[in-house]
Structure formats: structure tokens, C-alpha cells
Scaffold this motif. Structure first.
Motif: not given
Length: 614
Positions: A399-415
Motif C-alpha cells: 500500500t506504499e507504492g501503487l505501481m508495485e501493486a500494478i506489477a503484482t497482477f500478472p504474478a497473482g494471475g499466474g498463481a
């Protein structure tokens, strides 16, 4: 909380909306299959072509479901928690967004398949039409800015996705030649080229590419332009890194090229491939969430240094992100109004009114088809938004960097996809490719729409300046480069809320158009269905744009009043925000004046469509 409960909650809410509320809307608008649609009345084999309901639904859905319903919910979850985001999608989509899309489609079908700009012009005059076109054009610039930033971020975090995306674009170009130059059979080519796109994921894993070496790239990455230190002078380099800054330039050039090429070269074949990725990607993530929750989920470990993800272990499909993190986020701002403009697609999106009234209405076979295509299509986009939430909550997004959250989406989708027995890393790169394909589709579609709007505003050129403005190379360059200039601030908390505010304000104006139309059709019709969402969206968007344009950006500039790329971008963003507010207030005045006259008894007989007197 298990993510399967989120899926079931949304499915129940959307089912109630479709079975109940959409049925009421068909009665309110008096849909009649005996009434001739523009597709039949003006059938020309090019723009006005009756399409079967499933075919038109597929075209409409792939056109509206771009990167917005992924980026917005992820940003909102990172800023405020998953519960506010989920509730806004569950309530806003069937009551606000689906109503907006349905009414834009039906009102256009009743006005010869014309755009919402034409419709408002019919009731408030040419001045209103031109103001709406200028508003939509500025929105297009903001769309391009936001999505240039997003594509650059994904390519920087996932070099394998950059390779896969290059292959995807190359295959789309070849597919266009296969279909329209060689005139070979569709289905064998469709199967072969779609298989090629999926094979591109494997190639990307073997041969990832990057523009500059940041020191965080996967082993074996092919670096095209050397060390990052040589490119630190570029816009965006200080705010992100030189690799992302270089990718932003590449995306800008792609945007320009795609906007000027004939539609058969890239747009049409690419849309088919994108829609295939869309269906497979959403289906796989939703199915993975259900299967993994019911049958069981095998633990996976995901580590992607460039995305800021270091050895994250996903043991079960539950929300690792808090349901609610607070009313104020340091980068994005207050939950009200910024939640409602951050989720700029998935709940309601003004961009959809341009699609519904620009192309879909010209292909509507029967009026009753508008229920599934307009209302149902928006519910489908809501499902895409929910998959984005599912993907990001199972991996604790910062919740500290919004762009880091955007980059997390493909990782979560892969999981999520790994629950179906597919390698997590293959799933990660596939989801990143799906994300980028949406973003590129929205980016170059926006540039092409911007070109059309300039041409419509210019009309028949009568001077050298007008001829220059109507030139497709010149106005496409203005759209692409204008978006790039705005993105130079490098702060996602600046760019996305500005785009979201403009997009949602256009949605407010589209609801105004629908309300004006209903008021003039029959002075006994209730106007709350469109009027109440319009009032709410006007309130949140005016506050959001005023905060960005008149307070937040000027404060940032005054805090460090040096001439930098970021400050130039912030100044341009503030100017656009203020111009959008002025245009919107003027249009609201004209529209409400017309509604007042209609309800005062003047009616459609007394109001001459297109008259500048009203």
C-alpha cells in the motif's frame, strides 16, 4: 477470506441486475423488435451491418474491456483495501455502468446510429456537440498517457512479456496479410495464428528482452540499448527507471503507427487475437480461483525481482490484503471521491459510450439485442475487474507504492492459473501478455478515435491550418506525443486519477444525454434511472478534478518550482483538468436547460432538435 466468496458475491449481484433491472430498462425504453434498426435501415456493407447477437457481443466486449478494468481495481485495492473496491463494482456496475452502456446504445440506435455528441447536438445545438467532442478528445489523450505508463511498467517488470508481446504484434500483422492480401481461409489461419500467440509465451520465457540493463533483469535477458546509466536523462527515468522510460517511447511510436495504418493491417486481426486472449485469460483465472478453493491449491513460490516480488509463497487462495486500509492514502488521496474515479472501468466508464454509440449501434440487428450487448457486456467487464482483484489480493500488494501493486497482477494471475496444473511462471507471463494486449488495444483505439474526433471537428478543411489538422499523420502524432508529454510526471497517483476523473465525467455527460433524450421522448417518463447516477458521478468527478487541477498539482509544482519534465507534465495535467471542468459545466447547463423546457410542457414538438436557441 477465501476468494471464492468474492466470486460468488459478484455473480449473485450481477445475476440479480441482469434478470431484474435490465428487464425494467427494456420496458422503460420500449424496445421493439418490429422497429427497424439503423443497421438495416442504412445497410451499406461497411459501417452499417446487422450482426448476430453473439458476434456483436464479442466485438463490443473486446472493444470495452481494455486495461482499465484491471489497472483501476488493483490501484484501489492497494490504496483502500479490497472491500471498498469490491462493493463499488458490485453496486456501481449493474446500477450505474450497465445502465450507462445500455442507454448509450439504445439512444444511438434511435438516432440513426450516431454518436452521443450528435445526439446532444440534436437537442442543445451544434455548440454542445462540439464541446462534447473536445471533451472526448482530451479524454483520449489521457487514455494514451495512462496506458503508455502501464505498458512501460509491465515490460520493465516482465521482460518475457515484452518478447511475447512483440511476437503477438508481429503475428497480428501477418494475420492481416493472410486474410486480406492472400485471401486465405479464416479458420485455419485463426487457429494457427492463435497457437502462435500462445507459443510466444514460451519464446518469451526463453528469450526475454529489455531496452536497458537495470541490474534487476532475469538471467539471459537480451538488452537492446546497453546500460541504464546512459539513459538517465530521459523523461520518466528518474521517477521509474531508464528501461521503463525507453519502453514508454517505444509504446508512443507504436501508438502513432497503429493509428495511421489501415484497419485491416493491424486493428482487425489484432482484435480477434486479443479477444481470444481475453476469454482464455479471464476464464482461466476465474476457473483457477474456483478449482483451487474447492478441490485444493498446491503451494507455489513466485520471485520476480524487476517487479519487486521476492520469493512470495502462495499457500492458499485467500485475501492477503486487508479488507480496509483507511480513508486516506498518501499518494492517491481520500477514498471519497478518489475510489470512484480510480475504478474508472469495471463499475462505469465514459469511454464505453463512445464505443456503444460509435460502432456497436450501427451493427445492432434487433432492439432487444441491446439488453445482452449493452447491459450484459458491461457486467462482463465487471467480471474482468473482479479477476484483477482476485489476482492482486492473494499476493500481498504493497500500500506504499501503487505501481508495485500494478506489477503484482500478472504474478497473482499466474498463481491462480497454477491451480489448473499449469506452471506458475508460464501463467505469470501469459497473464502479463493478456494485460498488455488489452492496454495496446485501448491505446491505439484511443489514438484512432482521437483522429476521428479532430476530423469531425474540422469538417471540410477550408484553410491550410485545417488541412494540417485533418491530416491523419499530424493528428495521430498530436495524440501519441500529447499522451507521452502528460506521462512524464511519472507518478501513478497523478496520472490515473486524472484519467479516471475525465473518464467518469464523460460517463456523467453520457448519462446526461440519455436523460435529455428520455425527457424529450415522453414528458411522463421517470428520469431517476439515469438522472441519479448522473448526479452522483458529476459530484465525485468535479471534486476529484478540482483537487487534482487546482490544488494537488499546483502544490507539487510550488514545492519544487524548477523546470523539469515532471513539472511540465503536472502543469499540462492541471490545464486539462480545468478545461474539462469548464466544458462539463457548460454542457450540464445546456442539458439541464433542455430538460427543464421539456418538463415545462414545451415537449419535442416545441423543441427543434439541433436548434442553437435551446
Amino acid at each position: 477470506m477465501q476468494v471464492i466468496w468474492m466470486v460468488l458475491f459478484i455473480l449473485v449481484a450481477f445475476t440479480i441486475g441482469y434478470i431484474g433491472y435490465s428487464r425494467y430498462l427494456t420496458s422503460l425504453t420500449e424496445l421493439d423488435d418490429d422497429r427497424e434498426t439503423p443497421a438495416h435501415k442504412y445497410r451499406d456493407g461497411q459501417e452499417y451491418v446487422p450482426s448476430e447477437k453473439p458476434v456483436l457481443l464479442g466485438h463490443h466486449y473486446s472493444s470495452i474491456a481494455g486495461g482499465g478494468p484491471i489497472a483501476g481495481p488493483i490501484t484501489a485495492v492497494a490504496a483502500f483495501g479490497w472491500l471498498p473496491a469490491l462493493l463499488w463494482i458490485a453496486i456501481g456496475n449493474p446500477i450505474f455502468g450497465a445502465v450507462h452502456d445500455f442507454m448509450a446504445l439504445v439512444s444511438s440506435a434511435r438516432h440513426e446510429g450516431k454518436s452521443i455528441g450528435y445526439i446532444i447536438g440534436e437537442y442543445v445545438g451544434e455548440q454542445g456537440k462540439n464541446m462534447l467532442l473536445w471533451f472526448a478528445f482530451l479524454l483520449v489523450i489521457l487514455v494514451i498517457a495512462a496506458f503508455i505508463f502501464l505498458v512501460a511498467t509491465v515490460f520493465n517488470a516482465y521482460p518475457a512479456a515484452a518478447t511475447a508481446s512483440m511476437i503477438y504484434i508481429g503475428l497480428a500483422l501477418l494475420f492481416g496479410v493472410y486474410l486480406y492480401q492472400l485471401q486465405l481461409p479464416f479458420w485455419p489461419g485463426a487457429i494457427a495464428f492463435t497457437a502462435g500467440v500462445f507459443a510466444g509465451v514460451w519464446v518469451g520465457l526463453q528469450y526475454p528482452i529489455a531496452m536497458a540493463d537495470t541490474g534487476l533483469l532475469p538471467e539471459g535477458t537480451i538488452v537492446l540499448l546497453g546500460d541504464a546509466a546512459a539513459w538517465e536523462w530521459l523523461p520518466l527515468a528518474a521517477e521509474t527507471n531508464p528501461n521503463a522510460a525507453l519502453w514508454a517511447i517505444v509504446v508512443m511510436l507504436y501508438c502513432f503507427a497503429a493509428a495511421v495504418l489501415p484497419v485491416w493491417v493491424l486493428l482487425q486481426p489484432r482484435d480477434f487475437l486479443t479477444s481470444t486472449l481475453l476469454y482464455v485469460g479471464i476464464g482461466a483465472m476465474l476457473l483457477g480461483a474456483i478449482v483451487g478453493s474447492i478441490i485444493g491449491f498446491e503451494s507455489v513460490e513466485i520471485s520476480i525481482a524487476a517487479a519487486g516480488i521476492e520469493s512470495v509463497q502462495v499457500d492458499r487462495l485467500v485475501a492477503e490484503v486487508p479488507a480496509y486500509t483507511g480513508f486516506v492514502h498518501p499518494e492517491l488521496g481520500w477514498l471519497f471521491p478518489f475510489l470512484f474515479v480510480t475504478i474508472a472501468c469495471g463499475a462505469i466508464s465514459g469511454f464505453h459510450s463512445l464505443v456503444s454509440s460509435g460502432t456497436t449501434a450501427k451493427q445492432l440487428d434487433k432492439e432487444s439485442d441491446a439488453r445482452l450487448i449493452g447491459y450484459g457486456g458491461m457486467l462482463g467487464e465487471g467480471l474482468l475487474a473482479v479477476t484483477a482483484i482476485l489476482a492482486v489480493v492473494i499476493i500481498a500488494a504493497t500500500t506504499e507504492g501503487l505501481m508495485e501493486a500494478i506489477a503484482t497482477f500478472p504474478a497473482g494471475g499466474g498463481a491462480l492459473i497454477s491451480a489448473l496444473g499449469i506452471s506458475a511462471m508460464v501463467g505469470v507471463i501469459f497473464v502479463a501478455l493478456v494485460f498488455v494486449s488489452f492496454l495496446l488495444t485501448s491505446t491505439d483505439t484511443a489514438a484512432r478515435l482521437g483522429r476521428y474526433m479532430i476530423e469531425e471537428l474540422v469538417g471540410t478543411p477550408e484553410s491550410t491550418t485545417q488541412e494540417l489538422a485533418a491530416n491523419r499523420y499530424v493528428n495521430s502524432a498530436v495524440c501519441a506525443f500529447g499522451g507521452y508529454l502528460l506521462v512524464a510526471s511519472g507518478t501513478w497517483g497523478d496520472i490515473w486519477p486524472l484519467f479516471g476523473g475525465a473518464n467518469q465525467l464523460l460517463a456523467s455527460l453520457a448519462l446526461l444525454v440519455a436523460t435529455v433524450w428520455l425527457a424529450n421522448v415522453d414528458d411522463s417518463k421517470q428520469l431517476l434511472t439515469t438522472g441519479a447516477p448522473m448526479v452522483f458521478m458529476v459530484s465525485v468527478t468535479v471534486i476529484a478534478l478540482a483537487v487534482i487541477g487546482l490544488w494537488r498539482n499546483p502544490q507539487a509544482i510550488l514545492a519544487d518550482p524548477t523546470l523539469t519534465y515532471a513539472n511540465v507534465a503536472r502543469a499540462l495535467q492541471s490545464i486539462i483538468a480545468v478545461v474539462l471542468l469548464v466544458l462539463a459545466v457548460a454542457l450540464l447547463y445546456l442539458g439541464l436547460h433542455n430538460i427543464r423546457d421539456a418538463r415545462a410542457g414545451l415537449g419535442t414538438d416545441a423543441i427543434t432538435p439541433g436548434s442553437d436557441d435551446d
